[in-house]
Design a protein around this motif. Structure first.
Motif: not given
Ligand SMILES: [Zn+2]
Length: 309
Positions: A20, A22, A25, A278
């Motif tokens: 990930c 994002c 993260c 997350n």
């Molecule tokens: Zn993430």
């Protein structure tokens, strides 16, 4: 006196999640290690020497290294203070850690028949020899007292109750090995110290706060509650997935029917979010979402947080 250790606070995938990118993260990988979190599980003890896990996450090995309370007794060649695992559902992030407990120490798995059926139907769990790792069915609305391997009572009373949720996602569209009855797929727990009468609630998954749940939680000293997503459509709008929180069996933190608003008027001394995905911006310490959650009296715990009740 009940001791509680938050072994992990994150939802499936943890923080950061392996694939990930994002914002949470990315920050957890680079510059903000304090955001790192393992997948949700807590440990409880009434005597400080025998411990029970509530769910066994895929990160269990790492969690047990970090939690000194759960280390083998000094001087013992083989020992673990963990005497039992209570499972609230059959999701991967709740049961996979059992496979990290396969080295021949006795303990008991307590789970609803639906979840025990999932373990039984997956031959990989046969690595836990049933002579050493007993499986005890638990029932909705029937309190039980987990026991130590020698049969001695733990001093902890646990009441499982049904909460609105979903079956394990990997069984969607398939025949459930435990039958099609929805009961038992998602449990909440009331955990009570028999000596002091103090209790707390554990709900790592909950799709909806009913009036019945509100009255159940009223007056509680401590509640751990599903904090998976901030907004119901969070994964969709972030381009991370196609499901809403509700479709995954998880209420959002925000919104008129979210957890913060639904439990706002309820008398609970300490409210802690658990199972936080997350993607959830409330994980970022400086975010507006974090401030909203904290000013509404909610905490987002770091792994390793210890609470004495
Ligand atoms: Zn993430």
């Amino acid at each position: 006196m009940l001791r509680i250790v938050v072994l992990g606070a994150a939802a499936g995938g943890g923080v950061p999640q392996w694939n990930c990118g994002c914002p949470v993260c990315r920050a957890a990988r680079d510059g903000h290690p304090e955001l790192r979190s393992t997948q949700a599980s807590i440990a409880i003890s009434a005597d400080d020497s025998h411990w029970f896990l509530i769910n066994a996450s895929p990160d269990l090995r790492q969690q047990l290294i970090a939690a000194k309370q759960l280390h083998p007794k000094p001087g013992s060649l083989r020992h673990s203070p963990i005497t039992g695992v209570i499972l609230t559902n059959g999701e991967i992030d709740a049961v996979t850690g059992l496979l990290s407990m396969r080295e021949g120490s006795p303990f008991t798995i307590y789970a609803h028949a639906k979840v025990l059926a999932i373990l039984k139907s997956n031959s990989i769990f046969n690595v836990l020899n049933e002579k050493l790792v007993r499986r005890e069915p638990i029932e909705v609305d029937r309190p039980f007292e987990p026991r130590f391997p020698d049969g001695a009572p733990s001093g902890i009373e646990i009441l499982p109750f049904a909460v609105s949720g979903k079956g394990a996602w990997y069984l969607e569209g398939r025949q459930h090995p435990g039958g099609s009855d929805g009961t038992g797929d998602t449990l909440g727990l009331r955990i009570r110290d028999k000596a002091t009468g103090r209790h707390f609630y554990f709900l790592a998954a909950c799709a909806d706060v009913s009036d019945e749940l509100k009255s159940r939680l009223a007056g509680s000293p401590l509640v751990f509650f599903d904090g998976t997503v901030w907004r119901d459509d969070e994964l969709i709008t972030a381009g991370l997935g196609s499901k809403t929180g509700k479709a995954m069996g998880h209420i959002a933190m925000s919104g008129d029917d979210g957890a913060i608003a639904s439990l706002a008027g309820i008398d609970i001394d300490r409210k802690i979010f658990l199972h936080i995905n997350n993607s959830n911006p409330a994980l970022l310490h400086a975010s507006a979402e974090r401030q909203i959650a904290e000013s509404a009296g909610w905490q987002i715990p770091a792994d390793g947080t210890e609470i004495v009740l």
